[in-house]
Structure formats: C-alpha cells, structure tokens
Design a protein around this motif. Structure first.
Motif: not given
Lengths: 198, 198
Positions: A140-150
């Motif tokens: 979720i952290d990686l998603q929030k920082s825009g580095r993983l697709k949601k």
C-alpha cells in the motif's frame, strides 16, 4: 543449569521436527521422540506438556521467524529508498531465504496445524495474518507513492506471496535453477507487471 | 443395473469426499462412510477394495479433471491466435474455475496424498507433472513466437501457477473481490511482467 535445560528442549524440538517432517505428526509417538533424543520419557515431559506442545513450539518458532524476518526485510528495503526493482528483489530474497531455512517446519505447519487445539491454532493463524498484513501495508505504501499500480492491495500481496510460496511445491535446491535466478525472475515479473515508472 | 452400481459408487465418493475434507482422511472410518451413505459396509466393499481405494478414486478424478480442463483451456486459447492478454486471461480463468470446482478434492490431495501407497501416489504425481508440462509447453510456444520474455520456462510456469494456486490459502469466494477481478489482475501482472510487445 538453565542452559542445560534449554539445550535438552532444543534437542527434543530438533528430533521431533525431523520425525514429524518424515512420518507426519499423527504417526509419531513421544516414546519415539525421547528414544531418538536419548532421554527418558519423563525427561521429555519435564520440558513439554504433550506432543501437541512440541508441535506448537515448532510451528510457533517458525511463524515468529517468518514474521520477524519479513519485518526486517521490509525495514531494510524502505519503500521510499532505492529503485523499485531493488527493494522488491530485496524483500523477495529475504523471504525466500527464511522460507527455505524453515522448510521442514513450514511443511509441518501446512500439514499438521489441524492437530492443534483451536486456541493454539489461532495463535499461529494470527501470526500468518500479521505476516501478510505487514507485506500488504508495504505494498500500500508503494501504491501511495505512485510506484505500484493501484490493483486491490490484498490481491497484489497474495500474487507476490504466491509466486514465492509455490516454490515450496516444486523448487529443487539441488537443481540448475538457483534461488538467486528465481528471485531475479520473480522481482522482474512483479515489478514489470505491477510497477509504475516514476 | 450398471447405472445403479455406478450411482452407489458415486454416493460413496461424495460422502467420503465430504468426510475426508472435514475430518481428515486418517480420522474417517469405512463404517462412517457407509453409514452416512445409507448402505452396509459389505455394499461399500463391493464397490471399493479399501478406504485407500476411495481416497485414490477421489484424488485421481480431480487430477484428471485438472489435466483435461487445462488441456481444453490451452487449446481454446491457442498461443498463435488472439492477443496475449486475452489468451492468458482465458487460460487462468479456466484454471481457476476448475480449481475452485474441485477445491475439496484438492485439499484432500494436498493433505492426504501421503496415505496412498507408492504406486498409487506415483499415478497422481505423474498427472500433476503432466499438467505442469502442458502449461510449460504452452509457455515455451509463447516464448518461441516472441510474445513472452525468455525467462527460464519452468520458473515462468510456476510463477503463473503460484499466482493462481495461492488463492487456495486465502481467497474468500464470499468476499468482495471476485474471481473475475482476480483473474484480470493476475493476467495483467503476468502479461505486463513477462510479456513482449509484438
């Protein structure tokens, strides 16, 4: 004195782990464990209340190790730090290492957890959930920082776990494909599959 | 007459599957199976040589279904035909459907295969290998036609299987995330992760 006690308990654990792994929990007796450990049955019962107590100790230790090593791996590969490929490969490498170091216990866990009474089984399941949750928070952290697709974060978490865990059923540590090769492929597929360029 | 015989055998199989699934193979007796099936023990032994014979029949049928449905899924999603996303989603959808339709038997297979004598266990393992092999051949075809990256094909096969199979341990068919959502995410991650633009 305390060290001697602790060592005997560890010998019992090691012997029981080997027997449970090879024969299955149900077929092993405390007599067999104590004989192979070179101690009396009374000595065994001095350390453990029951065969179930030994089983619980084995799977509980393995669960703790999985949770703690995952925690360390996630902390070492901070979602804000290095590039995505590097952090994902770092996490999966640590995870696979811990996993293969505890393979006997994990087989016992998957196979024999049903033999634990509900309150003990729940302790183990709770640690499994904790382990998944910390990886999910990381994703979720990686998603929030825009580095993983949601994608749904639970789905993504289990896809990541599944790619690694399935090694349990097929990976030959003696084979030509190394864990390090495997780690690279898993990180590549995951990062290219779910990652976003930043 | 033959139909009646076949039906009784199927009732035995259904009842045994349910009991093995709920209680574990080891704890179920042929007496229990025959009682729940509403037949005599003699009638049960008219159809099956032993409890092991029933276990083998259950896991053998599930294995056949997995192999055959995978074969059909691969044929329907020919590696030369539609776009990569479409064929991969087609294969994983069929696979997950068969998998969840046979979830009880697959749990029994994973958990109780050790109770089969070596020559019967080998028949089941051979079908598992056949299933993996046909998927691996399919992936190799996709690699040859330049549509999947040339990672080690065994690694790629097991990554694909692992993403789907791990659902077994966590997926809640009653939950908010549907199998169809899950299928889309898996196909996306795999195609973006391992696919090549053509």
């Amino acid at each position: 004195m305390k060290n001697i006690k602790r060592n005997t308990a560890n010998v019992i654990i090691e012997v029981a782990r080997q027997l449970f792994f090879e024969k299955g929990y149900e077929k092993v007796t405390t007599r067999e464990i104590s004989e192979l450990a070179g101690i009396s049955k009374a000595a065994l019962y001095h350390h453990f209340k029951s065969k179930e107590d030994i089983l619980f100790t084995i799977v509980n230790r393995a669960s703790d190790e999985l949770v703690n090593n995952m925690k360390q791996a996630l902390a070492k590969n901070h979602p804000q730090n290095a590039d995505l490929q590097e952090v994902i490969a770092g996490v999966s490498q640590e995870y696979m290492k811990t996993f293969f170091n505890n393979l006997d216990s994990i087989k016992i866990l998957l196979h024999d957890i049903e033999y634990l009474k509900p309150e003990l089984k729940e302790i183990i399941l709770q640690k499994e959930r904790e382990n998944v949750q910390q990886l999910k928070d990381y994703i979720i952290d990686l998603q929030k920082s825009g580095r993983l697709k949601k994608y749904n974060p639970a789905a993504l978490t289990f896809i990541f776990i599944g790619m690694m865990h399935w090694l349990y059923f097929w990976f030959d540590v003696q084979g030509k494909l190394t864990l390090s090769d495997m780690n690279e492929i898993i990180a590549d597929v995951f990062v290219n599959g779910a990652g976003l360029r930043t």
